[in-house]
Design a protein around this motif. Structure first.
Motif, short mmCIF file in Angstrom:
data_model
loop_
_atom_site.label_atom_id
_atom_site.label_comp_id
_atom_site.label_asym_id
_atom_site.label_seq_id
_atom_site.Cartn_x
_atom_site.Cartn_y
_atom_site.Cartn_z
N VAL A 157 -8.16 -1.34 1.31
CA VAL A 157 -6.96 -0.97 2.06
C VAL A 157 -6.73 -1.92 3.23
O VAL A 157 -5.60 -2.26 3.57
N LEU A 184 0.83 -1.20 0.00
CA LEU A 184 0.00 0.00 0.00
C LEU A 184 0.87 1.26 0.00
O LEU A 184 1.83 1.36 0.77
N THR A 220 -2.69 6.91 -0.18
CA THR A 220 -3.90 6.51 0.54
C THR A 220 -4.32 7.60 1.52
O THR A 220 -5.51 7.91 1.65
N HIS A 268 -5.97 10.23 -0.50
CA HIS A 268 -7.30 9.75 -0.89
C HIS A 268 -8.29 9.93 0.25
O HIS A 268 -9.41 10.42 0.06
#
Length: 115
Positions: free
Chosen positions: A111, A71, A76, A79
């Motif tokens: 995730v 990841l 992330t 996001h």
């Protein structure tokens, strides 16, 4: 991941229930005005602080084995920051909490590592 989920749950609750539900979000409104100078710096700092807090929570979640492999934590976190801003805007427009929570679940599911 529970802390991130809790953050989003509380955000939806604050934005969709109670005396101030549906009220505007000063930060989101200010971004639309495209300010310059000190005002822009305050907005940039707000976004960076939120992103950094989310990235810190993701780093902790990774250390606890709560994230899937490979990841990109920075992307992330960005996001999730954008998702928080979207929740502010959509709740102001009358989006239902269930719809917002479904979007949160859709963002968190890929995730999170499934136990």
């Amino acid at each position: 991941m529970p802390a991130i989920r809790d953050f989003f749950d509380r955000l939806v609750t604050v934005r969709c229930t109670g005396k101030f539900a549906g009220w505007g979000c000063l930060v989101s409104n200010a971004h639309l005005e495209q300010p310059a100078g000190e005002a822009q710096a305050v907005l940039d700092n707000h976004q960076a602080s939120l992103r950094d807090a989310l990235q810190s929570a993701l780093t902790t979640a990774g250390g606890l084995g709560q994230l899937g492999p490979g990841l990109d934590l920075s992307a992330t976190a960005e996001h999730f920051t954008l998702l928080a801003y979207a929740i502010n805007l959509r709740s102001r427009a009358g989006a239902q909490p269930q719809a917002l929570r479904a979007a949160i679940n859709a963002a968190l599911a890929p995730v999170s590592r499934t136990p």
